[in-house]
Design a protein around this motif. Sequence first.
Motif, PDB file in Angstrom:
ATOM      1  N   PRO A 179       0.826  -1.214   0.000  1.00  0.00           N
ATOM      2  CA  PRO A 179       0.000   0.000   0.000  1.00  0.00           C
ATOM      3  C   PRO A 179       0.856   1.259   0.000  1.00  0.00           C
ATOM      4  N   GLY A 180       0.581   2.138  -0.936  1.00  0.00           N
ATOM      5  CA  GLY A 180       1.402   3.325  -1.102  1.00  0.00           C
ATOM      6  C   GLY A 180       0.925   4.511  -0.287  1.00  0.00           C
ATOM      7  N   PRO A 181       1.649   5.606  -0.469  1.00  0.00           N
ATOM      8  CA  PRO A 181       2.837   5.712  -1.313  1.00  0.00           C
ATOM      9  C   PRO A 181       4.081   5.137  -0.643  1.00  0.00           C
ATOM     10  N   ARG A 182       5.071   4.792  -1.453  1.00  0.00           N
ATOM     11  CA  ARG A 182       6.321   4.237  -0.913  1.00  0.00           C
ATOM     12  C   ARG A 182       6.943   5.180   0.113  1.00  0.00           C
ATOM     13  N   GLU A 183       6.812   6.484  -0.125  1.00  0.00           N
ATOM     14  CA  GLU A 183       7.480   7.483   0.723  1.00  0.00           C
ATOM     15  C   GLU A 183       6.676   7.824   1.970  1.00  0.00           C
ATOM     16  N   LEU A 184       5.607   7.097   2.219  1.00  0.00           N
ATOM     17  CA  LEU A 184       4.754   7.392   3.375  1.00  0.00           C
ATOM     18  C   LEU A 184       5.574   7.283   4.660  1.00  0.00           C
ATOM     19  N   PRO A 185       5.664   8.370   5.453  1.00  0.00           N
ATOM     20  CA  PRO A 185       6.488   8.318   6.673  1.00  0.00           C
ATOM     21  C   PRO A 185       5.818   7.517   7.782  1.00  0.00           C
ATOM     22  N   LEU A 186       6.623   6.748   8.494  1.00  0.00           N
ATOM     23  CA  LEU A 186       6.141   5.946   9.619  1.00  0.00           C
ATOM     24  C   LEU A 186       6.722   6.484  10.921  1.00  0.00           C
ATOM     25  N   GLN A 187       6.003   6.222  11.991  1.00  0.00           N
ATOM     26  CA  GLN A 187       6.463   6.591  13.333  1.00  0.00           C
ATOM     27  C   GLN A 187       6.196   5.390  14.234  1.00  0.00           C
ATOM     28  N   TYR A 188       7.244   4.823  14.772  1.00  0.00           N
ATOM     29  CA  TYR A 188       7.122   3.600  15.588  1.00  0.00           C
ATOM     30  C   TYR A 188       8.321   3.564  16.528  1.00  0.00           C
ATOM     31  N   ILE A 189       8.358   2.558  17.386  1.00  0.00           N
ATOM     32  CA  ILE A 189       9.539   2.365  18.222  1.00  0.00           C
ATOM     33  C   ILE A 189       9.820   0.879  18.356  1.00  0.00           C
ATOM     34  N   ASP A 190      11.076   0.527  18.285  1.00  0.00           N
ATOM     35  CA  ASP A 190      11.511  -0.838  18.581  1.00  0.00           C
ATOM     36  C   ASP A 190      11.388  -1.028  20.092  1.00  0.00           C
ATOM     37  N   ALA A 191      10.800  -2.149  20.505  1.00  0.00           N
ATOM     38  CA  ALA A 191      10.586  -2.385  21.937  1.00  0.00           C
ATOM     39  C   ALA A 191      11.890  -2.309  22.722  1.00  0.00           C
ATOM     40  N   ARG A 192      12.995  -2.673  22.096  1.00  0.00           N
ATOM     41  CA  ARG A 192      14.290  -2.625  22.789  1.00  0.00           C
ATOM     42  C   ARG A 192      14.765  -1.193  22.987  1.00  0.00           C
ATOM     43  N   ASP A 193      14.449  -0.307  22.045  1.00  0.00           N
ATOM     44  CA  ASP A 193      14.797   1.104  22.218  1.00  0.00           C
ATOM     45  C   ASP A 193      13.923   1.735  23.296  1.00  0.00           C
ATOM     46  N   LEU A 194      12.669   1.297  23.361  1.00  0.00           N
ATOM     47  CA  LEU A 194      11.790   1.732  24.444  1.00  0.00           C
ATOM     48  C   LEU A 194      12.383   1.321  25.788  1.00  0.00           C
ATOM     49  N   ALA A 195      12.854   0.068  25.866  1.00  0.00           N
ATOM     50  CA  ALA A 195      13.420  -0.438  27.118  1.00  0.00           C
ATOM     51  C   ALA A 195      14.666   0.335  27.520  1.00  0.00           C
ATOM     52  N   ILE A 196      15.540   0.608  26.564  1.00  0.00           N
ATOM     53  CA  ILE A 196      16.767   1.349  26.862  1.00  0.00           C
ATOM     54  C   ILE A 196      16.438   2.741  27.390  1.00  0.00           C
ATOM     55  N   TRP A 197      15.518   3.437  26.700  1.00  0.00           N
ATOM     56  CA  TRP A 197      15.144   4.771  27.166  1.00  0.00           C
ATOM     57  C   TRP A 197      14.524   4.708  28.558  1.00  0.00           C
ATOM     58  N   ALA A 198      13.654   3.755  28.783  1.00  0.00           N
ATOM     59  CA  ALA A 198      12.967   3.650  30.070  1.00  0.00           C
ATOM     60  C   ALA A 198      13.954   3.437  31.216  1.00  0.00           C
ATOM     61  N   LEU A 199      14.896   2.532  31.046  1.00  0.00           N
ATOM     62  CA  LEU A 199      15.848   2.255  32.124  1.00  0.00           C
ATOM     63  C   LEU A 199      16.816   3.422  32.316  1.00  0.00           C
ATOM     64  N   ASP A 200      17.224   4.059  31.216  1.00  0.00           N
ATOM     65  CA  ASP A 200      18.049   5.267  31.356  1.00  0.00           C
ATOM     66  C   ASP A 200      17.290   6.352  32.114  1.00  0.00           C
ATOM     67  N   ALA A 201      16.007   6.498  31.792  1.00  0.00           N
ATOM     68  CA  ALA A 201      15.190   7.523  32.454  1.00  0.00           C
ATOM     69  C   ALA A 201      15.111   7.274  33.954  1.00  0.00           C
ATOM     70  N   LEU A 202      14.939   6.019  34.332  1.00  0.00           N
ATOM     71  CA  LEU A 202      14.849   5.689  35.753  1.00  0.00           C
ATOM     72  C   LEU A 202      16.193   5.857  36.448  1.00  0.00           C
ATOM     73  N   HIS A 203      17.244   5.437  35.790  1.00  0.00           N
ATOM     74  CA  HIS A 203      18.575   5.534  36.389  1.00  0.00           C
ATOM     75  C   HIS A 203      19.019   6.989  36.530  1.00  0.00           C
ATOM     76  N   ASP A 204      18.749   7.782  35.489  1.00  0.00           N
ATOM     77  CA  ASP A 204      19.239   9.169  35.463  1.00  0.00           C
ATOM     78  C   ASP A 204      18.312  10.140  36.179  1.00  0.00           C
ATOM     79  N   GLY A 205      17.107   9.697  36.494  1.00  0.00           N
ATOM     80  CA  GLY A 205      16.183  10.548  37.234  1.00  0.00           C
ATOM     81  C   GLY A 205      15.634  11.709  36.442  1.00  0.00           C
ATOM     82  N   ILE A 206      15.219  11.453  35.188  1.00  0.00           N
ATOM     83  CA  ILE A 206      14.645  12.532  34.387  1.00  0.00           C
ATOM     84  C   ILE A 206      13.361  13.032  35.056  1.00  0.00           C
TER      85      ILE A 206
END
Length: 329
Positions: A179-206
């Motif tokens: 399903p087009g168009p080929r250039e259609l932009p997507l927005q998603y997250i890899d679950a592992r990148d979510l995990a890395i950000w989450a643990l960094d956030a907890l460790h660093d105290g954002i």
Amino acid sequence: MKLLMLGGTEFVGRSVVEEALARGWEVTVFHRGHSAPPPGAEVRIGDRSVPGGLAALEEGSWDAVVDTWKGAPAAARDAARLLSGRVGRHLYVSSRSVHPFPSTAGLDESGPVVDASPDDTSADDYARAKRGAELAALEAFGDRAVLARAGLVLGPYENIGRLPWWLGRIARGGPVLAPGPRELPLQYIDARDLAIWALDALHDGIPGGAYNLVSPTGHATMGELLDACVRVTGADAELRWADPDAVTAAGIEPWTELPVWLPPGELHDTLHRGDVSKALATGLRCRPVTETVADTWEWLRSVGGTAPLHPGRPAPGLSPEKEAAFWAQ
């Protein structure tokens, strides 16, 4: 760090546990016992949806807790209240669905949210359930609560079946309805990148509060995603790009029958054009789509080629008969 993971045996929760163990953290996993968490975690068994189901958590203290709960907010409320005096920080994996539909392109965390209550005992409305659980975390932990509002989540262990369906379909080869168009932009997250950000956030105290946790829009396109599927499967597949109006006119449902994809317009703006500058400023990094696709394919083959779906979820994807009918019209 001592981490308590509420869940932790499937998809996002499992990714969090694996990342925490890889960092050398002490991890306790509280779950119902239906499937095993990663080796190395302490296990406590309980079902918070039933009376007395939190008994296993009545003792112990942790630096942080991560919760992915998507059921009735009252259950998230009870867990948060029980733990608030013995846990330093709370990170709730929420959803951008807490914003009313439709949402405008570029919406950030300050946008309006649905009406909800932490005392709600129903999970019939996903948006209200997630918002109610957010309120439960904020009520118990205040500014010690981080709300990670994920969007589309992909990667290994996916128990929803979106990317696994595309990989399976392309692996079968032949002409593939793209399903087009080929250039259609997507927005998603890899679950592992979510995990890395989450643990960094907890460790660093954002700072506490809400964060839109998906890639920048256009981190990948529909074409890049499907091209990556063709490459990793090595299949004799031909992507045949179709006009989005032709696809929807044929009665083919975006998102469910053609996972990930939404035609340009209001729904696409809601799901794939959110503002993520706040998360990026606090360290969110997103791996290339080629890595997400390759690792998901490797995992999928390791489990026999069929993704185990979350109980009660219908399998996504377009039937071979309906795809053939599209080409025959």
